[in-house]
Motif scaffolding. Sequence first.
Motif, PDB file in Angstrom:
ATOM      1  N   TYR A   5      19.983  13.702  34.246  1.00 57.21           N
ATOM      2  CA  TYR A   5      19.250  13.245  33.057  1.00 57.21           C
ATOM      3  C   TYR A   5      19.338  11.726  32.931  1.00 57.21           C
ATOM      4  CZ  TYR A   5      19.003  18.156  31.747  1.00 57.21           C
ATOM      5  OH  TYR A   5      18.740  19.496  31.744  1.00 57.21           O
ATOM      6  N   ALA A   6      20.526  11.181  33.186  1.00 58.80           N
ATOM      7  CA  ALA A   6      20.705   9.730  33.111  1.00 58.80           C
ATOM      8  C   ALA A   6      19.917   9.026  34.216  1.00 58.80           C
ATOM      9  CB  ALA A   6      22.188   9.377  33.222  1.00 58.80           C
ATOM     10  N   LYS A   7      19.862   9.633  35.390  1.00 60.35           N
ATOM     11  CA  LYS A   7      19.104   9.029  36.493  1.00 60.35           C
ATOM     12  C   LYS A   7      17.636   8.853  36.123  1.00 60.35           C
ATOM     13  CE  LYS A   7      22.265   8.721  39.637  1.00 60.35           C
ATOM     14  NZ  LYS A   7      22.780   7.434  39.993  1.00 60.35           N
ATOM     15  N   LEU A   8      17.103   9.808  35.377  1.00 62.42           N
ATOM     16  CA  LEU A   8      15.704   9.727  34.965  1.00 62.42           C
ATOM     17  C   LEU A   8      15.535   9.053  33.609  1.00 62.42           C
ATOM     18  CD1 LEU A   8      14.372  13.234  36.082  1.00 62.42           C
ATOM     19  CD2 LEU A   8      14.088  11.036  37.224  1.00 62.42           C
ATOM     20  N   GLY A   9      16.632   8.878  32.884  1.00 66.96           N
ATOM     21  CA  GLY A   9      16.561   8.230  31.574  1.00 66.96           C
ATOM     22  C   GLY A   9      15.939   9.107  30.507  1.00 66.96           C
ATOM     23  N   VAL A  10      16.236  10.410  30.576  1.00 71.74           N
ATOM     24  CA  VAL A  10      15.698  11.360  29.598  1.00 71.74           C
ATOM     25  C   VAL A  10      16.845  12.111  28.932  1.00 71.74           C
ATOM     26  CG1 VAL A  10      13.515  11.671  30.830  1.00 71.74           C
ATOM     27  CG2 VAL A  10      15.415  13.195  31.321  1.00 71.74           C
ATOM     28  N   PRO A  11      16.618  12.631  27.719  1.00 69.31           N
ATOM     29  CA  PRO A  11      17.644  13.438  27.062  1.00 69.31           C
ATOM     30  C   PRO A  11      17.748  14.820  27.716  1.00 69.31           C
ATOM     31  CG  PRO A  11      15.676  13.362  25.710  1.00 69.31           C
ATOM     32  CD  PRO A  11      15.439  12.441  26.865  1.00 69.31           C
ATOM     33  N   ILE A  19      10.012  14.751  31.713  1.00 66.15           N
ATOM     34  CA  ILE A  19      10.754  14.601  32.968  1.00 66.15           C
ATOM     35  C   ILE A  19       9.823  14.086  34.066  1.00 66.15           C
ATOM     36  CG2 ILE A  19      11.909  15.895  34.812  1.00 66.15           C
ATOM     37  CD1 ILE A  19      13.170  17.608  32.534  1.00 66.15           C
ATOM     38  N   LYS A  20       8.638  14.643  34.137  1.00 64.89           N
ATOM     39  CA  LYS A  20       7.673  14.228  35.158  1.00 64.89           C
ATOM     40  C   LYS A  20       7.253  12.772  34.956  1.00 64.89           C
ATOM     41  CE  LYS A  20       3.524  15.933  37.440  1.00 64.89           C
ATOM     42  NZ  LYS A  20       2.554  17.019  37.464  1.00 64.89           N
ATOM     43  N   ALA A  21       7.002  12.388  33.715  1.00 63.60           N
ATOM     44  CA  ALA A  21       6.602  11.006  33.417  1.00 63.60           C
ATOM     45  C   ALA A  21       7.729  10.028  33.758  1.00 63.60           C
ATOM     46  CB  ALA A  21       6.208  10.878  31.949  1.00 63.60           C
ATOM     47  N   ALA A  22       8.961  10.395  33.414  1.00 66.32           N
ATOM     48  CA  ALA A  22      10.107   9.531  33.721  1.00 66.32           C
ATOM     49  C   ALA A  22      10.299   9.419  35.228  1.00 66.32           C
ATOM     50  CB  ALA A  22      11.370  10.085  33.065  1.00 66.32           C
ATOM     51  N   TYR A  23      10.106  10.516  35.929  1.00 67.51           N
ATOM     52  CA  TYR A  23      10.219  10.516  37.390  1.00 67.51           C
ATOM     53  C   TYR A  23       9.206   9.551  38.009  1.00 67.51           C
ATOM     54  CZ  TYR A  23       9.304  12.086  42.151  1.00 67.51           C
ATOM     55  OH  TYR A  23       9.073  12.133  43.501  1.00 67.51           O
ATOM     56  N   ARG A  24       7.975   9.656  37.589  1.00 66.04           N
ATOM     57  CA  ARG A  24       6.933   8.784  38.141  1.00 66.04           C
ATOM     58  C   ARG A  24       7.244   7.304  37.897  1.00 66.04           C
ATOM     59  NH1 ARG A  24       1.363  12.080  36.806  1.00 66.04           N
ATOM     60  NH2 ARG A  24       1.673  13.667  38.411  1.00 66.04           N
ATOM     61  N   LYS A  25       7.753   7.015  36.719  1.00 65.87           N
ATOM     62  CA  LYS A  25       8.104   5.628  36.388  1.00 65.87           C
ATOM     63  C   LYS A  25       9.248   5.134  37.274  1.00 65.87           C
ATOM     64  CE  LYS A  25       9.705   2.777  32.561  1.00 65.87           C
ATOM     65  NZ  LYS A  25      10.144   2.747  31.178  1.00 65.87           N
ATOM     66  N   LEU A  54      15.679  19.022  38.078  1.00 68.72           N
ATOM     67  CA  LEU A  54      15.255  19.233  36.693  1.00 68.72           C
ATOM     68  C   LEU A  54      13.839  19.796  36.566  1.00 68.72           C
ATOM     69  CD1 LEU A  54      16.757  16.062  34.994  1.00 68.72           C
ATOM     70  CD2 LEU A  54      17.737  18.359  35.201  1.00 68.72           C
ATOM     71  N   SER A  55      13.024  19.655  37.580  1.00 71.88           N
ATOM     72  CA  SER A  55      11.658  20.171  37.489  1.00 71.88           C
ATOM     73  C   SER A  55      11.570  21.655  37.838  1.00 71.88           C
ATOM     74  CB  SER A  55      10.717  19.375  38.396  1.00 71.88           C
ATOM     75  OG  SER A  55      11.070  19.548  39.753  1.00 71.88           O
ATOM     76  N   ASP A  56      12.586  22.179  38.488  1.00 65.05           N
ATOM     77  CA  ASP A  56      12.632  23.599  38.838  1.00 65.05           C
ATOM     78  C   ASP A  56      13.431  24.334  37.759  1.00 65.05           C
ATOM     79  OD1 ASP A  56      14.215  25.950  40.128  1.00 65.05           O
ATOM     80  OD2 ASP A  56      12.555  25.585  41.530  1.00 65.05           O
ATOM     81  N   THR A  57      12.807  25.273  37.093  1.00 64.41           N
ATOM     82  CA  THR A  57      13.432  25.941  35.945  1.00 64.41           C
ATOM     83  C   THR A  57      14.776  26.582  36.294  1.00 64.41           C
ATOM     84  OG1 THR A  57      11.232  26.402  35.080  1.00 64.41           O
ATOM     85  CG2 THR A  57      13.049  27.633  34.104  1.00 64.41           C
ATOM     86  N   GLU A  58      14.844  27.303  37.382  1.00 59.88           N
ATOM     87  CA  GLU A  58      16.088  27.980  37.755  1.00 59.88           C
ATOM     88  C   GLU A  58      17.177  26.978  38.142  1.00 59.88           C
ATOM     89  OE1 GLU A  58      15.563  31.117  40.591  1.00 59.88           O
ATOM     90  OE2 GLU A  58      13.821  31.906  39.527  1.00 59.88           O
ATOM     91  N   ARG A  59      16.801  25.961  38.910  1.00 66.80           N
ATOM     92  CA  ARG A  59      17.790  24.951  39.301  1.00 66.80           C
ATOM     93  C   ARG A  59      18.275  24.173  38.091  1.00 66.80           C
ATOM     94  NH1 ARG A  59      15.804  21.587  44.405  1.00 66.80           N
ATOM     95  NH2 ARG A  59      17.864  20.694  44.134  1.00 66.80           N
ATOM     96  N   ARG A  60      17.381  23.917  37.146  1.00 69.05           N
ATOM     97  CA  ARG A  60      17.776  23.190  35.936  1.00 69.05           C
ATOM     98  C   ARG A  60      18.748  24.016  35.108  1.00 69.05           C
ATOM     99  NH1 ARG A  60      13.818  20.499  31.281  1.00 69.05           N
ATOM    100  NH2 ARG A  60      15.512  19.627  30.046  1.00 69.05           N
TER     101      ARG A  60
END
Length: 92
Positions: A5-11, A19-25, A54-60
């Motif tokens: 979460y910190a790597k992507l800067g999201v809560p 998550i997708k928007a933060a990833y792209r940035k 984080l984008s895969d529901t089961e892995r998350r």
Amino acid sequence: MQDHYAKLGVPFDATADLIKAAYRKKVTQYHPDKNPSPDAAVRFREVQEAYETLSDTERRMAYDEHRKRSLIEDPLPVARSISDKYIQDALN
């Protein structure tokens, strides 16, 4: 354990869209072709790894469960890691 979460800067309760928007940035910011920093490739891969988890529901769900268990079972190393990351980000 890395904090995805910190790597992507999201809560931790971020939506899939956030998550997708933060990833792209972040991948744009750390892409080795666009960022001359020597650690850009490493950070780019870390962002990719965080997004893959984080984008895969089961892995998350598995990651969140492990994250909660780590905080409860052995909080000192986790807290130290989080504070070190915070300090590093604040200095950069």
